[in-house]
Design a protein around this motif. Structure first.
Motif, PDB file in Angstrom:
ATOM      1  N   VAL A   1       0.841  -1.194   0.000  1.00  0.00           N
ATOM      2  CA  VAL A   1       0.000   0.000   0.000  1.00  0.00           C
ATOM      3  C   VAL A   1       0.873   1.240   0.000  1.00  0.00           C
ATOM      4  O   VAL A   1       1.880   1.305   0.718  1.00  0.00           O
ATOM      5  N   ILE A   2       0.487   2.230  -0.801  1.00  0.00           N
ATOM      6  CA  ILE A   2       1.076   3.560  -0.709  1.00  0.00           C
ATOM      7  C   ILE A   2      -0.056   4.581  -0.764  1.00  0.00           C
ATOM      8  O   ILE A   2      -0.906   4.525  -1.652  1.00  0.00           O
ATOM      9  N   GLU A   3      -0.095   5.463   0.231  1.00  0.00           N
ATOM     10  CA  GLU A   3      -1.133   6.485   0.323  1.00  0.00           C
ATOM     11  C   GLU A   3      -0.515   7.864   0.155  1.00  0.00           C
ATOM     12  O   GLU A   3       0.683   8.056   0.382  1.00  0.00           O
ATOM     13  N   ASN A   4      -1.354   8.817  -0.215  1.00  0.00           N
ATOM     14  CA  ASN A   4      -0.899  10.203  -0.244  1.00  0.00           C
ATOM     15  C   ASN A   4      -0.441  10.617   1.156  1.00  0.00           C
ATOM     16  O   ASN A   4      -1.067  10.282   2.164  1.00  0.00           O
ATOM     17  N   ASP A   5       0.696  11.309   1.207  1.00  0.00           N
ATOM     18  CA  ASP A   5       1.265  11.833   2.461  1.00  0.00           C
ATOM     19  C   ASP A   5       1.719  10.740   3.422  1.00  0.00           C
ATOM     20  O   ASP A   5       1.880  10.993   4.626  1.00  0.00           O
ATOM     21  N   SER A   6       1.938   9.535   2.916  1.00  0.00           N
ATOM     22  CA  SER A   6       2.405   8.433   3.761  1.00  0.00           C
ATOM     23  C   SER A   6       3.472   7.636   3.028  1.00  0.00           C
ATOM     24  O   SER A   6       3.497   7.585   1.793  1.00  0.00           O
ATOM     25  N   TYR A   7       4.339   6.982   3.798  1.00  0.00           N
ATOM     26  CA  TYR A   7       5.341   6.100   3.220  1.00  0.00           C
ATOM     27  C   TYR A   7       4.696   4.754   2.850  1.00  0.00           C
ATOM     28  O   TYR A   7       3.711   4.342   3.465  1.00  0.00           O
ATOM     29  N   PRO A   8       5.248   4.057   1.882  1.00  0.00           N
ATOM     30  CA  PRO A   8       4.682   2.758   1.505  1.00  0.00           C
ATOM     31  C   PRO A   8       4.965   1.689   2.559  1.00  0.00           C
ATOM     32  O   PRO A   8       5.909   1.801   3.344  1.00  0.00           O
ATOM     33  N   GLN A   9       4.135   0.670   2.544  1.00  0.00           N
ATOM     34  CA  GLN A   9       4.336  -0.506   3.384  1.00  0.00           C
ATOM     35  C   GLN A   9       4.007  -1.748   2.569  1.00  0.00           C
ATOM     36  O   GLN A   9       2.986  -1.788   1.879  1.00  0.00           O
ATOM     37  N   VAL A  10       4.869  -2.754   2.666  1.00  0.00           N
ATOM     38  CA  VAL A  10       4.686  -3.993   1.913  1.00  0.00           C
ATOM     39  C   VAL A  10       4.853  -5.165   2.871  1.00  0.00           C
ATOM     40  O   VAL A  10       5.868  -5.267   3.575  1.00  0.00           O
ATOM     41  N   ILE A  11       3.857  -6.043   2.907  1.00  0.00           N
ATOM     42  CA  ILE A  11       3.912  -7.259   3.725  1.00  0.00           C
ATOM     43  C   ILE A  11       4.012  -8.454   2.784  1.00  0.00           C
ATOM     44  O   ILE A  11       3.235  -8.580   1.840  1.00  0.00           O
ATOM     45  N   LEU A  12       4.985  -9.317   3.046  1.00  0.00           N
ATOM     46  CA  LEU A  12       5.227 -10.490   2.218  1.00  0.00           C
ATOM     47  C   LEU A  12       5.038 -11.754   3.049  1.00  0.00           C
ATOM     48  O   LEU A  12       5.543 -11.853   4.170  1.00  0.00           O
ATOM     49  N   SER A  13       4.326 -12.710   2.484  1.00  0.00           N
ATOM     50  CA  SER A  13       4.146 -13.996   3.162  1.00  0.00           C
ATOM     51  C   SER A  13       4.025 -15.091   2.119  1.00  0.00           C
ATOM     52  O   SER A  13       4.040 -14.835   0.908  1.00  0.00           O
TER      53      SER A  13
ATOM     54  N   PRO B   1      20.701   6.710   6.201  1.00  0.00           N
ATOM     55  CA  PRO B   1      20.732   7.648   5.066  1.00  0.00           C
ATOM     56  C   PRO B   1      20.177   6.992   3.814  1.00  0.00           C
ATOM     57  O   PRO B   1      20.332   5.776   3.618  1.00  0.00           O
ATOM     58  N   GLY B   2      19.519   7.752   2.981  1.00  0.00           N
ATOM     59  CA  GLY B   2      18.966   7.188   1.758  1.00  0.00           C
ATOM     60  C   GLY B   2      17.935   8.105   1.148  1.00  0.00           C
ATOM     61  O   GLY B   2      17.700   9.224   1.607  1.00  0.00           O
ATOM     62  N   VAL B   3      17.290   7.609   0.103  1.00  0.00           N
ATOM     63  CA  VAL B   3      16.222   8.338  -0.581  1.00  0.00           C
ATOM     64  C   VAL B   3      14.895   7.955   0.061  1.00  0.00           C
ATOM     65  O   VAL B   3      14.574   6.770   0.194  1.00  0.00           O
ATOM     66  N   PHE B   4      14.109   8.960   0.447  1.00  0.00           N
ATOM     67  CA  PHE B   4      12.805   8.707   1.047  1.00  0.00           C
ATOM     68  C   PHE B   4      11.768   9.638   0.430  1.00  0.00           C
ATOM     69  O   PHE B   4      12.033  10.822   0.237  1.00  0.00           O
ATOM     70  N   PHE B   5      10.612   9.101   0.120  1.00  0.00           N
ATOM     71  CA  PHE B   5       9.518   9.933  -0.374  1.00  0.00           C
ATOM     72  C   PHE B   5       8.189   9.313   0.032  1.00  0.00           C
ATOM     73  O   PHE B   5       8.069   8.097   0.192  1.00  0.00           O
ATOM     74  N   LYS B   6       7.207  10.187   0.203  1.00  0.00           N
ATOM     75  CA  LYS B   6       5.848   9.753   0.518  1.00  0.00           C
ATOM     76  C   LYS B   6       5.000   9.756  -0.757  1.00  0.00           C
ATOM     77  O   LYS B   6       5.385  10.344  -1.762  1.00  0.00           O
ATOM     78  N   GLY B   7       3.876   9.101  -0.676  1.00  0.00           N
ATOM     79  CA  GLY B   7       2.973   9.081  -1.815  1.00  0.00           C
ATOM     80  C   GLY B   7       2.368  10.442  -2.076  1.00  0.00           C
ATOM     81  O   GLY B   7       2.132  11.222  -1.149  1.00  0.00           O
ATOM     82  N   LYS B   8       2.123  10.750  -3.345  1.00  0.00           N
ATOM     83  CA  LYS B   8       1.499  12.003  -3.745  1.00  0.00           C
ATOM     84  C   LYS B   8       0.341  11.713  -4.695  1.00  0.00           C
ATOM     85  O   LYS B   8       0.401  10.771  -5.491  1.00  0.00           O
ATOM     86  N   VAL B   9      -0.690  12.520  -4.597  1.00  0.00           N
ATOM     87  CA  VAL B   9      -1.819  12.397  -5.521  1.00  0.00           C
ATOM     88  C   VAL B   9      -1.327  12.608  -6.947  1.00  0.00           C
ATOM     89  O   VAL B   9      -0.492  13.483  -7.209  1.00  0.00           O
ATOM     90  N   ALA B  10      -1.801  11.774  -7.848  1.00  0.00           N
ATOM     91  CA  ALA B  10      -1.411  11.747  -9.263  1.00  0.00           C
ATOM     92  C   ALA B  10      -0.057  11.085  -9.475  1.00  0.00           C
ATOM     93  O   ALA B  10       0.448  11.063 -10.600  1.00  0.00           O
ATOM     94  N   GLY B  11       0.514  10.496  -8.427  1.00  0.00           N
ATOM     95  CA  GLY B  11       1.790   9.811  -8.568  1.00  0.00           C
ATOM     96  C   GLY B  11       1.623   8.395  -9.125  1.00  0.00           C
ATOM     97  O   GLY B  11       0.573   7.767  -8.988  1.00  0.00           O
ATOM     98  N   LYS B  12       2.685   7.918  -9.755  1.00  0.00           N
ATOM     99  CA  LYS B  12       2.729   6.563 -10.301  1.00  0.00           C
ATOM    100  C   LYS B  12       3.919   5.850  -9.665  1.00  0.00           C
ATOM    101  O   LYS B  12       5.040   6.382  -9.674  1.00  0.00           O
TER     102      LYS B  12
END
Length: 310
Positions: free
Chosen positions: A52-64, A122-133
């Motif tokens: 899941v990635i939401e606007n104004d939030s970082y993504p989260q991925v659960i693997l099982s 350290p690294g690259v970090f970004f949150k989801g944005k509306v109209a983002g792909k």
């Protein structure tokens, strides 16, 4: 909620593999009384993804890993289904962010594992944005999985919410139904998933949590919204009315989503609601991750809150 959802999704996929077999057994036993021995083949575990990635939030991925339908279920087995040490990245087209595996705790005390940005490094970090792909890439067990999702710019607009009192057959006058007024964009397809929160409880999806604009395209319409439920627990049809109560504070989370995300939750909702019904049609869960089960979904989320006086 995330740890519970991945368990629910795993069980749904196991259940869906059994539906055609159950239908066959019903037909065979209705036709004759001859003893029949069926050799049920166990399928190899598959990767299950809930990303899941939401606007104004970082993504989260659960693997099982998926479970056999006939597997016994307990906390130790669930713990062993999580996929560890995968390489998981999310790209927004110009930047690529690596997610790190983290052990997290739910408010109820249960733990789960998820891949999220480690902001301490350290690294690259970004949150989801509306109209983002956004492109999700997973590398595990010498295999690579990729999927693309969007956070929609337009679709359906939540105008307002309100409640009406409902009189139950048992004479209870304290129950409330939530309503929403929604305006659909006539120039773009509209797909929505919604969640509700009652007071300080967790946020849960509705029992049928998705809406589309096939019938209401370009109109302003009113629709009742069910109270969200914990999907790790099958609701009792004798006590579940999809209602709230006088004195509740209700928070509605209203999310525009793209069609693949809508397809996934539309089919999962149907499978959940018909679970155990031998007369329901077999349903194939429509994921959007080639080679794996599950989905990678973008959410354009907005919130509205209402307090219902006693």
């Amino acid at each position: 909620m995330a740890g519970v959802l991945i368990l629910y999704t795993t069980l749904i996929f196991a259940y869906m593999r059994l539906i055609p077999l159950c239908s066959l057994i019903v037909c065979l036993f209705s036709a004759c009384e001859k003893d029949i021995n069926i050799d049920i083949q166990s399928s190899d575990p598959q990767l299950v993804v809930e990303g899941v990635i939401e606007n104004d939030s970082y993504p989260q991925v659960i693997l099982s890993r998926s479970l056999s339908y006939f597997s016994s279920i307990d906390s130790a087995i669930i713990e062993n289904t999580y996929v560890h040490n995968a390489v998981v990245t999310v790209s927004n087209g110009s930047q690529t962010m690596e997610l790190s595996e983290q052990r997290l705790t739910l408010p109820q005390g249960a733990t789960y594992y998820a891949y999220r940005p480690d902001l301490r490094r350290p690294g690259v970090f970004f949150k989801g944005k509306v109209a983002g792909k956004y492109t999700l890439k997973i590398q595990t067990d010498n295999k690579t999985y990729e999927s693309v999702t969007t956070i929609p710019l337009t679709g359906m607009e939540l105008d307002s919410i309100w409640c009406t009192r409902v009189l139950l057959n048992n004479g209870d006058t304290t129950k409330i139904r939530l309503w929403a007024r929604i305006t659909d964009d006539p120039d773009n397809s509209g797909y929505v998933r919604y969640f509700t929160k009652r007071n300080s409880e967790p946020t849960y999806p509705g029992i049928t949590s998705v809406i589309d604009d096939r019938i209401v395209n370009g109109t302003t319409f009113e629709i009742p919204l069910d109270a969200g439920i914990d999907r790790s627990q099958k609701p009792d049809p004798d006590t579940y009315y999809a209602l709230f109560s006088l004195g509740d504070t209700i928070t509605l989370k209203f999310c525009n989503i793209d069609k693949p995300t809508w397809d996934f939750w539309r089919t999962v909702d149907y499978a959940f609601n018909t679970s155990g019904n031998p007369f329901s049609s077999p349903t194939r869960i429509l994921g959007n991750i080639p080679g794996a089960l599950g989905y990678w979904g973008g959410y354009s989320a907005k919130y509205k809150k209402i307090f219902i006086r006693k």
